[in-house]
Design a protein around this motif. Structure first.
Motif, PDB file in Angstrom:
ATOM      1  N   ILE A 277       0.841  -1.204   0.000  1.00 34.17           N
ATOM      2  CA  ILE A 277       0.000   0.000   0.000  1.00 34.17           C
ATOM      3  C   ILE A 277       0.871   1.247   0.000  1.00 34.17           C
ATOM      4  O   ILE A 277       0.609   2.213  -0.739  1.00 34.17           O
ATOM      5  CB  ILE A 277      -0.936  -0.008   1.217  1.00 34.17           C
ATOM      6  CG1 ILE A 277      -1.862  -1.231   1.175  1.00 34.17           C
ATOM      7  CG2 ILE A 277      -1.766   1.275   1.273  1.00 34.17           C
ATOM      8  CD1 ILE A 277      -2.703  -1.417   2.418  1.00 34.17           C
ATOM      9  N   ALA A 278       1.935   1.223   0.816  1.00 27.31           N
ATOM     10  CA  ALA A 278       2.822   2.384   0.903  1.00 27.31           C
ATOM     11  C   ALA A 278       3.513   2.658  -0.423  1.00 27.31           C
ATOM     12  O   ALA A 278       3.676   3.823  -0.816  1.00 27.31           O
ATOM     13  CB  ALA A 278       3.862   2.167   1.998  1.00 27.31           C
ATOM     14  N   ALA A 279       3.923   1.612  -1.135  1.00 26.01           N
ATOM     15  CA  ALA A 279       4.591   1.811  -2.428  1.00 26.01           C
ATOM     16  C   ALA A 279       3.669   2.513  -3.410  1.00 26.01           C
ATOM     17  O   ALA A 279       4.096   3.397  -4.172  1.00 26.01           O
ATOM     18  CB  ALA A 279       5.046   0.464  -2.993  1.00 26.01           C
ATOM     19  N   VAL A 280       2.390   2.137  -3.402  1.00 21.82           N
ATOM     20  CA  VAL A 280       1.421   2.760  -4.307  1.00 21.82           C
ATOM     21  C   VAL A 280       1.205   4.218  -3.930  1.00 21.82           C
ATOM     22  O   VAL A 280       1.193   5.110  -4.800  1.00 21.82           O
ATOM     23  CB  VAL A 280       0.086   1.993  -4.275  1.00 21.82           C
ATOM     24  CG1 VAL A 280      -0.961   2.705  -5.121  1.00 21.82           C
ATOM     25  CG2 VAL A 280       0.282   0.568  -4.773  1.00 21.82           C
ATOM     26  N   ALA A 301       8.361   1.284  -4.571  1.00 18.98           N
ATOM     27  CA  ALA A 301       8.813  -0.025  -4.081  1.00 18.98           C
ATOM     28  C   ALA A 301      10.329  -0.064  -3.928  1.00 18.98           C
ATOM     29  O   ALA A 301      10.860  -0.591  -2.940  1.00 18.98           O
ATOM     30  CB  ALA A 301       8.343  -1.124  -5.031  1.00 18.98           C
ATOM     31  N   ILE A 302      11.040   0.507  -4.901  1.00 14.89           N
ATOM     32  CA  ILE A 302      12.505   0.540  -4.821  1.00 14.89           C
ATOM     33  C   ILE A 302      12.955   1.421  -3.666  1.00 14.89           C
ATOM     34  O   ILE A 302      13.902   1.089  -2.939  1.00 14.89           O
ATOM     35  CB  ILE A 302      13.098   1.022  -6.156  1.00 14.89           C
ATOM     36  CG1 ILE A 302      12.804   0.005  -7.265  1.00 14.89           C
ATOM     37  CG2 ILE A 302      14.600   1.257  -6.038  1.00 14.89           C
ATOM     38  CD1 ILE A 302      13.237   0.459  -8.642  1.00 14.89           C
ATOM     39  N   LEU A 303      12.266   2.548  -3.472  1.00 16.34           N
ATOM     40  CA  LEU A 303      12.609   3.444  -2.365  1.00 16.34           C
ATOM     41  C   LEU A 303      12.431   2.748  -1.024  1.00 16.34           C
ATOM     42  O   LEU A 303      13.316   2.808  -0.152  1.00 16.34           O
ATOM     43  CB  LEU A 303      11.740   4.699  -2.436  1.00 16.34           C
ATOM     44  CG  LEU A 303      11.848   5.676  -1.255  1.00 16.34           C
ATOM     45  CD1 LEU A 303      13.276   6.194  -1.123  1.00 16.34           C
ATOM     46  CD2 LEU A 303      10.874   6.836  -1.431  1.00 16.34           C
ATOM     47  N   LEU A 304      11.311   2.076  -0.826  1.00 17.35           N
ATOM     48  CA  LEU A 304      11.054   1.387   0.439  1.00 17.35           C
ATOM     49  C   LEU A 304      12.051   0.257   0.660  1.00 17.35           C
ATOM     50  O   LEU A 304      12.517   0.042   1.790  1.00 17.35           O
ATOM     51  CB  LEU A 304       9.628   0.840   0.454  1.00 17.35           C
ATOM     52  CG  LEU A 304       8.499   1.875   0.430  1.00 17.35           C
ATOM     53  CD1 LEU A 304       7.149   1.181   0.383  1.00 17.35           C
ATOM     54  CD2 LEU A 304       8.573   2.786   1.645  1.00 17.35           C
ATOM     55  N   THR A 305      12.397  -0.473  -0.397  1.00 19.06           N
ATOM     56  CA  THR A 305      13.344  -1.573  -0.260  1.00 19.06           C
ATOM     57  C   THR A 305      14.736  -1.050   0.062  1.00 19.06           C
ATOM     58  O   THR A 305      15.454  -1.611   0.913  1.00 19.06           O
ATOM     59  CB  THR A 305      13.389  -2.410  -1.548  1.00 19.06           C
ATOM     60  OG1 THR A 305      12.066  -2.842  -1.873  1.00 19.06           O
ATOM     61  CG2 THR A 305      14.272  -3.633  -1.366  1.00 19.06           C
TER      62      THR A 305
END
Length: 349
Positions: A277-280, A301-305
């Motif tokens: 949800i956060a990635a979206v 998604a890349i930022l969170l990872t």
């Protein structure tokens, strides 16, 4: 015809006005190229790159090519799940059953496909169809029974997780099919296959969400369901298809996890609900539906990872990791808001 001095004086302001209008139109055309979605996408990837470069100060091992490969490997699971989650969010809904469907996809992969030599090509679509059918049940509950998506998908997730527990008696068995192991760990012309897969998935997912009639219908439904229905869009059918897509994406992410870890667990999907949800949302999509970009979701998604790997390298306890990740996500959301870009543009002038 010779113009009088008076006519020349009257013509000059008109010419000036025309020149100003032409220049203003050119400026507007230049500004139109930089839509808020484009600025958000570039900003998310820029923040990810900056974080990756700054990670070199944490450890020399971070920020290297091997570290980048690890980030893309770990982000690939989240990218696939976030694609389905973003499709549902585009309609104004939310899919809380994703973790359970990740688990079910992984469990069925090891117990069915892992035990059947040479039939992966047939059983992989079968597993995806089963999980998509479960997503269809969620969609039907939302459309026909008018159950809020939050409640309906939560109930579906609980039932699915319980079914997986009963089916495995608490201990999933079997191994990963060679096809999935090759996808996650193989190479092609010196490049990891998973990088090529992410690239192809990004192109296909972006096309589905932004270039197809299916994606445009979901956007219209999220923006205004009543207007979409008046326009002749099959709102109910499209909504059910969105939940089926999300379930299928979650199941495939479970298959990828099986190929990566060579096995399945009953909690393998738990870590992907909030990040999906956060990635979206970090990617600039409206949580209320009606707008979104899958390319920006990939950036989220890349930022969170990347953030997760850097925090893990610092050796911070899990509780504080969650606090730091949540704070940075909140800051990113505030910075990436459209109003922030408008304020910066006004300040720049």
């Amino acid at each position: 015809m010779i113009e009088t001095p008076l006519q020349q004086d009257q013509a000059m302001p008109t010419a000036d006005v025309n020149r100003h209008q032409t220049a203003a139109a050119a400026d507007n055309r230049g500004t139109a190229k930089w839509r808020p979605e484009t600025i958000t996408t570039l900003s998310v990837f820029a923040i990810s790159l900056l974080l990756l470069l700054c990670s070199r100060f944490v450890s020399p091992a971070l920020g290297s090519w091997d570290h980048l490969n690890t980030i893309m490997m770990l982000a690939s699971f989240l990218i696939v799940v976030a694609f389905g989650q973003g499709i549902v969010i585009l309609t104004g809904g939310l899919d809380l059953s994703a973790p359970a469907l990740i688990t079910l996809g992984g469990v069925l992969t090891t117990t069915w496909i892992g035990a059947a030599e040479g039939s992966s090509e047939l059983l992989i679509p079968a597993v995806l169809l089963i999980c998509a059918a479960i997503g269809g049940i969620s969609g039907l509950g939302v459309v026909l029974l008018r159950i809020p998506p939050f409640i309906m998908t939560m109930a579906t997730g609980i039932i699915t997780a319980s079914a997986a527990l009963g089916y495995t008696s608490g201990t999933p068995r079997g191994a990963a099919p060679p096809l999935l192991v090759e996808l996650m760990k193989g190479e092609l012309v010196g490049l990891p296959l998973i990088l090529l897969f992410v690239l192809l998935f990004a192109i296909a997912g972006s096309a589905v969400q932004s270039r197809t009639s299916f994606g445009r219908r979901l956007t219209a439904i999220g923006a205004n369901p009543a207007a979409a229905r008046v326009a002749g869009i099959p709102v109910g059918l499209s909504t059910v298809a969105a939940y089926m897509t999300s379930a299928g994406a979650a199941a495939f992410a479970g298959m990828m996890l099986v190929g990566y870890a060579n096995g399945a667990t009953l909690r393998m999907g738990d870590d992907y609900l909030l990040p999906s949800i956060a990635a979206v949302v970090v990617g600039g999509s409206s949580i209320l539906g009606g707008s979104g970009s899958f390319v920006a979701t990939i950036g989220g998604a890349i930022l969170l990872t990347t953030l997760s790997t850097v925090i893990a390298a610092l050796g911070i306890p899990q509780g504080w990791r969650t606090v730091i990740e949540g704070s940075i996500i909140l800051i990113a959301l505030l910075l990436l808001r459209e109003n922030t870009f408008a304020w910066l543009k006004r300040r720049a002038r």
